[in-house]
Design a protein around this motif. Structure first.
Motif, PDB file in Angstrom:
ATOM      1  N   LYS A  31       1.197  -1.300  -0.204  1.00 31.62           N
ATOM      2  CA  LYS A  31      -0.243   0.081   0.201  1.00 31.62           C
ATOM      3  C   LYS A  31       0.758   1.017   0.023  1.00 31.62           C
ATOM      4  CE  LYS A  31      -4.117   2.770   2.629  1.00 31.62           C
ATOM      5  NZ  LYS A  31      -4.513   1.919   3.598  1.00 31.62           N
ATOM      6  N   CYS A  32       0.583   2.525  -1.268  1.00 28.46           N
ATOM      7  CA  CYS A  32       0.853   3.777  -1.035  1.00 28.46           C
ATOM      8  C   CYS A  32       0.285   4.592  -0.119  1.00 28.46           C
ATOM      9  CB  CYS A  32       1.513   4.317  -2.116  1.00 28.46           C
ATOM     10  SG  CYS A  32       3.272   2.430  -2.520  1.00 28.46           S
ATOM     11  N   GLU A  33       0.514   5.557   0.209  1.00 27.95           N
ATOM     12  CA  GLU A  33       0.194   6.767   0.891  1.00 27.95           C
ATOM     13  C   GLU A  33       0.655   7.982   0.560  1.00 27.95           C
ATOM     14  OE1 GLU A  33      -2.568   4.438   4.764  1.00 27.95           O
ATOM     15  OE2 GLU A  33      -0.890   5.273   5.025  1.00 27.95           O
ATOM     16  N   LYS A  48       5.143  -4.124   3.815  1.00 25.44           N
ATOM     17  CA  LYS A  48       3.980  -3.281   4.084  1.00 25.44           C
ATOM     18  C   LYS A  48       3.390  -1.750   3.270  1.00 25.44           C
ATOM     19  CE  LYS A  48      -0.100  -4.267   7.483  1.00 25.44           C
ATOM     20  NZ  LYS A  48      -0.539  -4.194   9.096  1.00 25.44           N
ATOM     21  N   ASN A  49       3.798  -0.967   3.855  1.00 30.62           N
ATOM     22  CA  ASN A  49       3.316  -0.025   3.638  1.00 30.62           C
ATOM     23  C   ASN A  49       4.244   1.031   3.442  1.00 30.62           C
ATOM     24  OD1 ASN A  49       2.867   3.017   4.500  1.00 30.62           O
ATOM     25  ND2 ASN A  49       0.451   2.098   4.180  1.00 30.62           N
ATOM     26  N   ALA A  50       4.473   1.870   2.253  1.00 29.36           N
ATOM     27  CA  ALA A  50       5.341   3.107   1.777  1.00 29.36           C
ATOM     28  C   ALA A  50       4.692   4.295   1.855  1.00 29.36           C
ATOM     29  CB  ALA A  50       5.914   2.681   0.336  1.00 29.36           C
ATOM     30  N   THR A  51       5.212   5.196   2.404  1.00 31.36           N
ATOM     31  CA  THR A  51       4.514   6.913   2.598  1.00 31.36           C
ATOM     32  C   THR A  51       5.452   8.044   2.427  1.00 31.36           C
ATOM     33  OG1 THR A  51       2.986   5.818   4.918  1.00 31.36           O
ATOM     34  CG2 THR A  51       2.959   8.623   4.282  1.00 31.36           C
ATOM     35  N   TYR A 105       7.038  25.445   5.843  1.00 28.86           N
ATOM     36  CA  TYR A 105       7.368  23.578   5.577  1.00 28.86           C
ATOM     37  C   TYR A 105       8.252  23.439   6.800  1.00 28.86           C
ATOM     38  CZ  TYR A 105       5.258  24.649   1.244  1.00 28.86           C
ATOM     39  OH  TYR A 105       3.809  24.791   0.253  1.00 28.86           O
ATOM     40  N   LEU A 106       8.713  21.931   6.493  1.00 28.54           N
ATOM     41  CA  LEU A 106       9.412  21.356   7.244  1.00 28.54           C
ATOM     42  C   LEU A 106      11.095  21.864   6.455  1.00 28.54           C
ATOM     43  CD1 LEU A 106       7.821  17.622   8.008  1.00 28.54           C
ATOM     44  CD2 LEU A 106       8.528  19.846  10.236  1.00 28.54           C
ATOM     45  N   SER A 107      10.404  21.522   5.195  1.00 25.51           N
ATOM     46  CA  SER A 107      11.952  21.283   4.329  1.00 25.51           C
ATOM     47  C   SER A 107      11.775  21.273   3.191  1.00 25.51           C
ATOM     48  CB  SER A 107      12.631  19.554   4.624  1.00 25.51           C
ATOM     49  OG  SER A 107      13.485  19.605   4.096  1.00 25.51           O
ATOM     50  N   ASP A 108      12.453  21.520   2.226  1.00 27.18           N
ATOM     51  CA  ASP A 108      12.487  21.479   0.642  1.00 27.18           C
ATOM     52  C   ASP A 108      11.818  20.132   0.275  1.00 27.18           C
ATOM     53  OD1 ASP A 108      14.884  20.850   0.621  1.00 27.18           O
ATOM     54  OD2 ASP A 108      15.345  22.087  -0.662  1.00 27.18           O
ATOM     55  N   HIS A 109      12.050  19.321   1.244  1.00 26.51           N
ATOM     56  CA  HIS A 109      11.438  18.306   0.555  1.00 26.51           C
ATOM     57  C   HIS A 109      10.978  17.913   1.527  1.00 26.51           C
ATOM     58  CE1 HIS A 109      15.239  16.323  -1.811  1.00 26.51           C
ATOM     59  NE2 HIS A 109      15.538  17.650  -1.697  1.00 26.51           N
ATOM     60  N   ASN A 110       9.983  16.212   1.298  1.00 22.46           N
ATOM     61  CA  ASN A 110       9.260  15.687   1.334  1.00 22.46           C
ATOM     62  C   ASN A 110       9.675  14.250   2.270  1.00 22.46           C
ATOM     63  OD1 ASN A 110       7.044  17.291   1.555  1.00 22.46           O
ATOM     64  ND2 ASN A 110       6.820  16.610  -0.804  1.00 22.46           N
ATOM     65  N   ALA A 111       9.343  14.017   3.365  1.00 23.93           N
ATOM     66  CA  ALA A 111       9.785  12.409   4.173  1.00 23.93           C
ATOM     67  C   ALA A 111       9.494  12.101   3.389  1.00 23.93           C
ATOM     68  CB  ALA A 111       9.839  12.590   5.531  1.00 23.93           C
ATOM     69  N   ILE A 112       9.983  10.449   3.377  1.00 23.68           N
ATOM     70  CA  ILE A 112       9.906   9.434   3.298  1.00 23.68           C
ATOM     71  C   ILE A 112      10.042   7.861   3.833  1.00 23.68           C
ATOM     72  CG2 ILE A 112       9.870   9.738   0.619  1.00 23.68           C
ATOM     73  CD1 ILE A 112      12.155   8.076   0.766  1.00 23.68           C
ATOM     74  N   TRP A 113       9.111   7.268   4.041  1.00 27.50           N
ATOM     75  CA  TRP A 113       8.812   6.760   5.246  1.00 27.50           C
ATOM     76  C   TRP A 113       8.466   4.969   4.151  1.00 27.50           C
ATOM     77  CZ3 TRP A 113       7.757   5.734  10.811  1.00 27.50           C
ATOM     78  CH2 TRP A 113       7.242   5.328  10.799  1.00 27.50           C
ATOM     79  N   ALA A 114       8.893   4.183   5.157  1.00 23.71           N
ATOM     80  CA  ALA A 114       8.586   2.298   4.743  1.00 23.71           C
ATOM     81  C   ALA A 114       8.679   1.108   5.755  1.00 23.71           C
ATOM     82  CB  ALA A 114       9.542   1.823   3.043  1.00 23.71           C
ATOM     83  N   GLU A 115       7.221   0.932   6.010  1.00 31.75           N
ATOM     84  CA  GLU A 115       7.024  -0.339   6.796  1.00 31.75           C
ATOM     85  C   GLU A 115       7.807  -1.754   6.488  1.00 31.75           C
ATOM     86  OE1 GLU A 115       4.154  -2.203   9.450  1.00 31.75           O
ATOM     87  OE2 GLU A 115       2.939  -1.072   8.484  1.00 31.75           O
ATOM     88  N   ILE A 116       8.836  -2.072   6.739  1.00 30.08           N
ATOM     89  CA  ILE A 116       9.354  -3.708   6.594  1.00 30.08           C
ATOM     90  C   ILE A 116       8.260  -4.678   7.192  1.00 30.08           C
ATOM     91  CG2 ILE A 116      11.093  -4.918   5.825  1.00 30.08           C
ATOM     92  CD1 ILE A 116      12.900  -2.161   5.405  1.00 30.08           C
ATOM     93  N   GLU A 117       8.091  -5.103   6.789  1.00 28.46           N
ATOM     94  CA  GLU A 117       7.137  -6.275   7.350  1.00 28.46           C
ATOM     95  C   GLU A 117       7.952  -7.669   7.662  1.00 28.46           C
ATOM     96  OE1 GLU A 117       2.462  -8.316   7.240  1.00 28.46           O
ATOM     97  OE2 GLU A 117       3.738  -7.981   5.350  1.00 28.46           O
ATOM     98  N   GLU A 118       8.793  -7.655   7.004  1.00 28.57           N
ATOM     99  CA  GLU A 118      10.119  -8.996   7.647  1.00 28.57           C
ATOM    100  C   GLU A 118      11.122  -8.868   6.659  1.00 28.57           C
ATOM    101  OE1 GLU A 118      10.339 -13.506   5.876  1.00 28.57           O
ATOM    102  OE2 GLU A 118       8.132 -12.761   6.294  1.00 28.57           O
TER     103      GLU A 118
END
Length: 285
Positions: free
Chosen positions: A223-225, A257-260, A271-284
């Motif tokens: 899933k991507c959000e 499992k998830n990427a955001t 803004y927090l920054s001139d970039h947006n933070a990226i996230w990944a939930e690694i299930e295994e």
């Protein structure tokens, strides 16, 4: 009778070990280019953003994260205000405190640091140096971490490819893959960073091609959000003209499992920054 009871106990224990599901080791990771200190950024200068950046990182509380464009004063501030984390990083211009860091932060009560290091993206990676046609010194900082309860180990690395040198970016991608594969000795790898390229670039193709093809978590996540781009230029770019140039790459076999992609917008013009933070939930892993 006692012997029979022992046999029953052994049987039930074995049965439970076989039939009960094993809980996979999960890992939440993040990459964030926080933008270096620049007074010309006006209302988005670091002095006005720093407390919000700390709040953002503490609120989302990733297990491990890598940052880009971190100057020494910023690094010290973050270390002092992210009390749950230990950090590893050096300045790219002297291997100590001068120039931008690509630091790695990890939850110190959950992970133990086994090894760490930094190499330069150049023809002489073991020493402070500038590679090929790069405009700046560029580095990759890595750590090998062990989960304190499970004992599972993995390698986490953070980098920032050059914004001008095309040859530098191409050669750096090859170098990073070769070095991390060698350092990891077969351990799972998570590589994060600002690669300064889109998904259509040669560099991206290199990262996702054999030998040792990484997976882009955004592409393989269940899933991507959030947003679809990572560079916002303090609001100058959006979904219509913004690019995804920041990535979380993982070695084959990891289940995502998830990427955001988070929105860095705070308030009108802020803004927090001139970039947006990226996230990944690694299930295994």
């Amino acid at each position: 009778m006692k012997k029979c009871a022992i046999l029953i106990f052994v049987f039930l224990t074995t049965f439970l070990c076989i039939t009960l599901p094993c809980h996979a080791q999960r890992l939440n990771v993040m990459s964030f280019n926080i933008r270096y200190q620049n007074k010309q950024d006006g209302n988005n200068a670091w002095v006005y953003r720093k407390d919000n950046v700390v709040y953002f990182l503490n609120e989302h509380h990733p297990d491990v994260f890598g940052l880009q464009e971190v100057l020494d004063e910023q690094y010290i501030f973050l270390c002092n205000n992210l009390s749950d984390y230990a950090a590893v990083g050096v300045g790219r211009d002297d291997g100590m405190r001068k120039g931008e860091y690509m630091p790695v932060f990890f939850l110190k009560n959950r992970y133990k640091l086994i090894d760490s290091g930094t190499f330069w993206l150049s023809e002489t990676p073991n020493e402070v140096s500038r590679g090929w046609d790069a405009a700046c010194n560029r580095i990759c900082t890595w750590v090998i971490l062990k989960h304190r309860k499970s004992g599972k180990r993995f390698l986490f690395a953070c980098t920032h490819l050059d914004h001008k040198g095309k040859t530098s970016r191409s050669n750096a991608a090859i170098l990073i893959k070769q070095r991390l594969e060698s350092i990891s000795s077969g351990l799972p790898i998570v590589l994060v960073g600002d690669f300064n390229v889109s998904e259509k670039s040669e560099v991206y193709e290199t990262m996702c091609s054999k030998p040792y093809a990484f997976n882009d978590t955004w592409k393989v996540a269940q899933k991507c959000e959030g947003l679809t781009y990572t560079f916002n230029g303090f609001g100058k770019y959006d979904a219509t003209n913004g690019n995804k140039i920041d990535y979380i790459f993982v070695s084959p076999g990891m289940k995502i499992k998830n990427a955001t992609i988070f929105d860095s917008h705070i308030a009108e013009g802020r803004y927090l920054s001139d970039h947006n933070a990226i996230w990944a939930e690694i299930e295994e892993y």
